[in-house]
Write a protein that holds these residues in place. Structure first.
Motif, PDB file in Angstrom:
ATOM      1  N   HIS A   1      14.767  -8.060 -16.496  1.00 21.28           N
ATOM      2  CA  HIS A   1      13.659  -8.364 -17.389  1.00 21.28           C
ATOM      3  C   HIS A   1      12.465  -9.397 -16.426  1.00 21.28           C
ATOM      4  O   HIS A   1      11.769  -9.768 -16.990  1.00 21.28           O
ATOM      5  N   GLN A   2      12.487  -9.308 -15.157  1.00 21.31           N
ATOM      6  CA  GLN A   2      11.577  -9.894 -14.414  1.00 21.31           C
ATOM      7  C   GLN A   2      11.043  -8.818 -13.453  1.00 21.31           C
ATOM      8  O   GLN A   2      11.570  -8.603 -12.517  1.00 21.31           O
ATOM      9  N   GLY A   3       9.822  -8.913 -13.774  1.00 25.39           N
ATOM     10  CA  GLY A   3       9.004  -7.981 -12.905  1.00 25.39           C
ATOM     11  C   GLY A   3       7.967  -8.615 -11.932  1.00 25.39           C
ATOM     12  O   GLY A   3       8.207  -9.891 -12.059  1.00 25.39           O
ATOM     13  N   ILE A   4       7.140  -8.164 -11.379  1.00 24.97           N
ATOM     14  CA  ILE A   4       6.125  -8.773 -10.650  1.00 24.97           C
ATOM     15  C   ILE A   4       4.855  -8.047 -10.760  1.00 24.97           C
ATOM     16  O   ILE A   4       4.858  -6.771 -11.274  1.00 24.97           O
ATOM     17  N   LYS A   5       3.746  -8.724 -10.621  1.00 29.84           N
ATOM     18  CA  LYS A   5       2.424  -8.098 -10.526  1.00 29.84           C
ATOM     19  C   LYS A   5       1.613  -8.698  -9.190  1.00 29.84           C
ATOM     20  O   LYS A   5       1.533  -9.904  -8.982  1.00 29.84           O
ATOM     21  N   VAL A   6       1.082  -7.776  -8.500  1.00 34.57           N
ATOM     22  CA  VAL A   6       0.211  -7.845  -7.526  1.00 34.57           C
ATOM     23  C   VAL A   6      -1.272  -7.634  -8.135  1.00 34.57           C
ATOM     24  O   VAL A   6      -1.537  -6.682  -8.351  1.00 34.57           O
ATOM     25  N   HIS A   7      -2.009  -8.764  -8.027  1.00 36.90           N
ATOM     26  CA  HIS A   7      -3.212  -8.579  -8.346  1.00 36.90           C
ATOM     27  C   HIS A   7      -4.181  -8.012  -7.392  1.00 36.90           C
ATOM     28  O   HIS A   7      -3.641  -8.071  -6.165  1.00 36.90           O
ATOM     29  N   GLN A   8      -5.249  -7.500  -7.755  1.00 40.32           N
ATOM     30  CA  GLN A   8      -6.204  -6.617  -6.729  1.00 40.32           C
ATOM     31  C   GLN A   8      -6.858  -7.765  -5.841  1.00 40.32           C
ATOM     32  O   GLN A   8      -7.210  -7.291  -4.861  1.00 40.32           O
ATOM     33  N   ASP A   9      -6.569  -9.148  -6.143  1.00 37.37           N
ATOM     34  CA  ASP A   9      -7.265  -9.919  -4.931  1.00 37.37           C
ATOM     35  C   ASP A   9      -6.134 -10.292  -4.068  1.00 37.37           C
ATOM     36  O   ASP A   9      -6.425 -11.240  -3.022  1.00 37.37           O
ATOM     37  N   ALA A  10      -5.112  -9.862  -4.058  1.00 37.35           N
ATOM     38  CA  ALA A  10      -3.921 -10.026  -3.042  1.00 37.35           C
ATOM     39  C   ALA A  10      -4.343  -9.490  -1.639  1.00 37.35           C
ATOM     40  O   ALA A  10      -5.126  -8.841  -1.693  1.00 37.35           O
ATOM     41  N   SER A  11      -3.495  -9.743  -0.574  1.00 37.43           N
ATOM     42  CA  SER A  11      -3.965  -9.230   0.672  1.00 37.43           C
ATOM     43  C   SER A  11      -3.850  -7.656   0.501  1.00 37.43           C
ATOM     44  O   SER A  11      -3.063  -7.027  -0.356  1.00 37.43           O
ATOM     45  N   PRO A  12      -4.665  -7.043   1.221  1.00 38.44           N
ATOM     46  CA  PRO A  12      -4.692  -5.530   1.190  1.00 38.44           C
ATOM     47  C   PRO A  12      -3.184  -5.000   1.619  1.00 38.44           C
ATOM     48  O   PRO A  12      -3.092  -3.883   1.000  1.00 38.44           O
ATOM     49  N   ASP A  13      -2.516  -5.572   2.361  1.00 42.86           N
ATOM     50  CA  ASP A  13      -1.248  -5.104   2.703  1.00 42.86           C
ATOM     51  C   ASP A  13      -0.260  -5.101   1.539  1.00 42.86           C
ATOM     52  O   ASP A  13       0.647  -4.230   1.245  1.00 42.86           O
ATOM     53  N   MET A  14      -0.281  -6.124   0.750  1.00 48.96           N
ATOM     54  CA  MET A  14       0.524  -6.212  -0.473  1.00 48.96           C
ATOM     55  C   MET A  14      -0.013  -5.092  -1.420  1.00 48.96           C
ATOM     56  O   MET A  14       0.914  -4.570  -2.054  1.00 48.96           O
ATOM     57  N   VAL A  15      -1.354  -5.131  -1.625  1.00 55.50           N
ATOM     58  CA  VAL A  15      -1.844  -4.012  -2.674  1.00 55.50           C
ATOM     59  C   VAL A  15      -1.500  -2.643  -2.227  1.00 55.50           C
ATOM     60  O   VAL A  15      -0.843  -1.715  -3.212  1.00 55.50           O
ATOM     61  N   THR A  16      -1.506  -2.560  -0.951  1.00 49.76           N
ATOM     62  CA  THR A  16      -0.894  -0.966  -0.466  1.00 49.76           C
ATOM     63  C   THR A  16       0.510  -0.824  -0.541  1.00 49.76           C
ATOM     64  O   THR A  16       0.880   0.164  -0.887  1.00 49.76           O
ATOM     65  N   ALA A  17       1.173  -1.965  -0.270  1.00 48.15           N
ATOM     66  CA  ALA A  17       2.781  -1.907  -0.284  1.00 48.15           C
ATOM     67  C   ALA A  17       3.008  -1.420  -1.800  1.00 48.15           C
ATOM     68  O   ALA A  17       3.958  -0.650  -1.985  1.00 48.15           O
ATOM     69  N   VAL A  18       2.455  -2.260  -2.838  1.00 48.58           N
ATOM     70  CA  VAL A  18       2.991  -2.343  -4.300  1.00 48.58           C
ATOM     71  C   VAL A  18       2.377  -0.745  -4.826  1.00 48.58           C
ATOM     72  O   VAL A  18       3.395   0.057  -5.519  1.00 48.58           O
ATOM     73  N   GLN A  19       1.485  -0.160  -4.315  1.00 42.14           N
ATOM     74  CA  GLN A  19       0.942   1.150  -4.758  1.00 42.14           C
ATOM     75  C   GLN A  19       1.969   2.131  -4.252  1.00 42.14           C
ATOM     76  O   GLN A  19       2.171   3.135  -4.923  1.00 42.14           O
ATOM     77  N   SER A  20       2.386   1.783  -2.889  1.00 42.50           N
ATOM     78  CA  SER A  20       3.367   2.862  -2.247  1.00 42.50           C
ATOM     79  C   SER A  20       4.565   2.924  -2.733  1.00 42.50           C
ATOM     80  O   SER A  20       5.237   3.840  -3.123  1.00 42.50           O
ATOM     81  N   LEU A  21       5.159   1.754  -3.379  1.00 43.87           N
ATOM     82  CA  LEU A  21       6.347   1.532  -3.993  1.00 43.87           C
ATOM     83  C   LEU A  21       6.493   2.397  -5.551  1.00 43.87           C
ATOM     84  O   LEU A  21       7.175   3.248  -5.652  1.00 43.87           O
ATOM     85  N   PHE A  22       5.131   2.273  -6.116  1.00 46.75           N
ATOM     86  CA  PHE A  22       4.748   2.773  -7.360  1.00 46.75           C
ATOM     87  C   PHE A  22       5.068   4.459  -7.009  1.00 46.75           C
ATOM     88  O   PHE A  22       5.451   5.354  -7.590  1.00 46.75           O
ATOM     89  N   ASN A  23       4.322   4.963  -6.097  1.00 47.50           N
ATOM     90  CA  ASN A  23       4.063   6.302  -5.722  1.00 47.50           C
ATOM     91  C   ASN A  23       5.694   6.989  -5.147  1.00 47.50           C
ATOM     92  O   ASN A  23       5.870   8.155  -5.430  1.00 47.50           O
ATOM     93  N   LYS A  24       6.273   5.974  -4.673  1.00 46.89           N
ATOM     94  CA  LYS A  24       7.819   6.825  -4.113  1.00 46.89           C
ATOM     95  C   LYS A  24       8.919   6.486  -5.403  1.00 46.89           C
ATOM     96  O   LYS A  24       9.931   6.554  -5.288  1.00 46.89           O
ATOM     97  N   GLY A  25       8.295   6.053  -6.586  1.00 48.60           N
ATOM     98  CA  GLY A  25       9.232   6.007  -7.817  1.00 48.60           C
ATOM     99  C   GLY A  25      10.263   4.740  -7.757  1.00 48.60           C
ATOM    100  O   GLY A  25      11.006   4.687  -8.453  1.00 48.60           O
ATOM    101  N   LEU A  26       9.683   3.662  -7.221  1.00 43.78           N
ATOM    102  CA  LEU A  26      10.506   2.368  -6.989  1.00 43.78           C
ATOM    103  C   LEU A  26      10.113   1.599  -8.121  1.00 43.78           C
ATOM    104  O   LEU A  26      11.188   0.605  -8.483  1.00 43.78           O
ATOM    105  N   THR A  27       9.052   1.428  -8.850  1.00 44.92           N
ATOM    106  CA  THR A  27       8.524   0.447  -9.560  1.00 44.92           C
ATOM    107  C   THR A  27       7.793   1.247 -10.821  1.00 44.92           C
ATOM    108  O   THR A  27       7.502   2.415 -10.537  1.00 44.92           O
ATOM    109  N   THR A  28       7.654   0.485 -11.825  1.00 44.01           N
ATOM    110  CA  THR A  28       7.116   1.140 -12.884  1.00 44.01           C
ATOM    111  C   THR A  28       5.411   1.298 -13.108  1.00 44.01           C
ATOM    112  O   THR A  28       5.097   1.998 -14.022  1.00 44.01           O
TER     113      THR A  28
END
Length: 79
Positions: free
Chosen positions: A23-50
């Motif tokens: 029940h604990q998720g995370i949120k990567v805001h758009q003002d985070a580092s570009p590397d983290m924004v890319t990483a979180v989007q990639s995890l979603f695209n791979k079906g690892l996050t909701t």
């Protein structure tokens, strides 16, 4: 296959999810580092996050995070 920067960023993000609670998720805001924004989007695209910006781990995401934690524990063990 050696790790590249993108995979390393994804692993670093995966280990930030709580292992003790579904029940604990995370949120990567758009003002985070570009590397983290890319990483979180990639995890979603791979079906690892909701969500595209983090959210919660999927069952596959939990498995990946558990494996990432296990690898870090092994590599961090003092011999």
């Amino acid at each position: 296959m050696p790790y590249n920067d993108d995979i390393q960023n994804e692993i670093n993000l995966l280990v930030r999810f709580s292992q003790s609670s579904d029940h604990q998720g995370i949120k990567v805001h758009q003002d985070a580092s570009p590397d983290m924004v890319t990483a979180v989007q990639s995890l979603f695209n791979k079906g690892l996050t909701t969500q595209m910006d983090g959210g919660y781990l999927t069952p596959l995401g939990h498995e990946a995070a558990d494996q990432a934690h296990a690898l870090l524990n092994i590599l961090s063990a003092k011999s």
